[in-house]
Design an enzyme around this catalytic site. Structure first.
Site, PDB file in Angstrom:
ATOM      1  N   ASP A 185      -9.683  -1.970  -2.993  1.00 17.34           N
ATOM      2  CA  ASP A 185      -8.391  -1.313  -3.167  1.00 17.34           C
ATOM      3  C   ASP A 185      -7.896  -1.630  -4.577  1.00 17.34           C
ATOM      4  O   ASP A 185      -8.362  -2.578  -5.207  1.00 17.34           O
ATOM      5  CB  ASP A 185      -7.406  -1.854  -2.111  1.00 17.34           C
ATOM      6  CG  ASP A 185      -6.179  -0.981  -1.940  1.00 17.34           C
ATOM      7  OD1 ASP A 185      -6.031   0.020  -2.666  1.00 17.34           O
ATOM      8  OD2 ASP A 185      -5.349  -1.324  -1.079  1.00 17.34           O
ATOM      9  N   CYS A 200      -5.036   6.059   7.175  1.00 13.14           N
ATOM     10  CA  CYS A 200      -4.294   4.833   7.442  1.00 13.14           C
ATOM     11  C   CYS A 200      -2.786   5.074   7.468  1.00 13.14           C
ATOM     12  O   CYS A 200      -2.290   6.020   6.857  1.00 13.14           O
ATOM     13  CB  CYS A 200      -4.631   3.800   6.366  1.00 13.14           C
ATOM     14  SG  CYS A 200      -4.188   2.135   6.874  1.00 13.14           S
TER      15      CYS A 200
HETATM   16  O1  LIG Z   1      -0.088   1.453   3.720  1.00 10.08           O
HETATM   17  C1  LIG Z   1       0.601   0.435   3.733  1.00 10.08           C
HETATM   18  O2  LIG Z   1       1.833   0.475   3.831  1.00 10.08           O
HETATM   19  C2  LIG Z   1      -0.058  -0.896   3.629  1.00 10.08           C
HETATM   20  C3  LIG Z   1       0.697  -2.025   3.834  1.00 10.08           C
HETATM   21  C4  LIG Z   1       0.131  -3.266   3.742  1.00 10.08           C
HETATM   22  C5  LIG Z   1      -1.217  -3.400   3.452  1.00 10.08           C
HETATM   23  C6  LIG Z   1      -1.984  -2.283   3.227  1.00 10.08           C
HETATM   24  C7  LIG Z   1      -1.436  -1.027   3.320  1.00 10.08           C
HETATM   25  N1  LIG Z   1      -2.182   0.115   3.110  1.00 10.08           N
HETATM   26  C8  LIG Z   1      -3.548   0.142   2.708  1.00 10.08           C
HETATM   27  O3  LIG Z   1      -3.619   0.347   1.325  1.00 10.08           O
HETATM   28  C9  LIG Z   1      -4.738   1.144   1.001  1.00 10.08           C
HETATM   29  C10 LIG Z   1      -4.466   2.115  -0.093  1.00 10.08           C
HETATM   30  O4  LIG Z   1      -3.390   2.936   0.174  1.00 10.08           O
HETATM   31  P1  LIG Z   1      -3.108   4.250  -0.689  1.00 10.08           P
HETATM   32  O5  LIG Z   1      -4.077   5.298  -0.202  1.00 10.08           O
HETATM   33  O6  LIG Z   1      -3.327   3.924  -2.119  1.00 10.08           O
HETATM   34  O7  LIG Z   1      -1.705   4.626  -0.384  1.00 10.08           O
HETATM   35  C11 LIG Z   1      -5.140   1.829   2.265  1.00 10.08           C
HETATM   36  O8  LIG Z   1      -6.426   1.388   2.511  1.00 10.08           O
HETATM   37  C12 LIG Z   1      -4.266   1.299   3.335  1.00 10.08           C
HETATM   38  O9  LIG Z   1      -5.096   0.806   4.364  1.00 10.08           O
END
Ligand SMILES: O=C(O)c1ccccc1N[C@@H]1O[C@H](COP(=O)(O)O)[C@@H](O)[C@H]1O
Length: 212
Positions: free
Chosen positions: A130, A8
């Site tokens: 999440d 992502c």
């Molecule tokens: O990644 C971003 O900036 C974001 C912004 C707004 C909503 C979701 C976002 N990211 C999502 O968050 C999860 C976890 O991220 P991490 O691996 O802990 O950094 C991931 O699924 C992104 O899709």
């Protein structure tokens, strides 16, 4: 059953190509200006062209307006919509209007938070568990925070689901083993700095996932 991975927050051709070459099942584009991973409509259009048909393009949105969704879906050729901070009713309405599968993020810290997944039944096609972020956090995700994966062990999942939050190349095997996830989603864990994806870390993450 094999484990699949969504990478992502991709915003460059080089790192998008690394995700595709490494075998990602999905790639994610963030349409949320406060995020360091935000892509413009023009960037999304250019990136989307590089994604082969077998890889899903997921747009990530935070309480989006219809106009943004429509522009992003068209430019990013989106196959699915990932929603943060929306009600089940709004998620269902977005799914009906766009006719795209909707992934609903559920922020988890305690077992009680898993009720959020039950509330999404009938409204979304997939739940994305999440980690819950602090109340004053600028972003609802992408913070590298993880939750207690064992909370998912005995839960009767109401929908297909994916695991996210604080995953990285070093912990994804343990996360899958504990949670039983068959789809994992990573953002900051494959970065060299906030918002800067690292092709080597993406390759490492995907290699580990492919070995599970
Ligand atoms: O990644 C971003 O900036 C974001 C912004 C707004 C909503 C979701 C976002 N990211 C999502 O968050 C999860 C976890 O991220 P991490 O691996 O802990 O950094 C991931 O699924 C992104 O899709």
């Amino acid at each position: 059953m094999p484990v699949s991975a969504k990478i992502c927050g991709l915003s460059t051709a080089e790192t998008l190509d690394a995700a595709v070459a490494g075998g990602a099942s999905h790639v994610g584009f963030v349409f949320f200006p406060p995020s360091p991973r935000h892509v413009t409509i023009e960037q999304a259009a250019a990136l989307a062209q590089r994604v082969p048909a077998h890889v899903g393009r997921v747009g990530v949105f935070v309480d989006p307006e219809d106009a943004l969704l429509d522009q992003a879906i068209r430019a990013g050729r989106l196959d699915a919509i990932q929603l943060h901070r929306v009600t089940p009713a709004r998620a269902a309405s977005i799914g009906s209007r766009t006719r795209l599968p909707v992934w609903g993020a559920v922020a988890v810290k305690t077992r009680a938070d898993l009720d959020g997944a039950n509330a999404l039944r009938g409204a979304v096609q997939r739940v994305l568990y999440d980690a819950k972020v602090p109340e004053d956090a600028k972003l609802p995700g992408g913070m590298g925070l993880r939750f207690d994966w064992s909370l998912l062990q005995d839960f009767a999942h109401p929908l297909p689901w994916a695991l996210s939050g604080g995953l990285d190349p070093a912990n994804v095997a343990e996360a899958v083993s504990i949670s039983g996830a068959r789809l994992v989603d990573v953002s900051s864990g494959v970065e060299s700095a906030s918002g800067i994806k690292d092709a080597g870390k993406i390759a490492s993450f995907l290699k580990t996932v492919a070995s599970l």
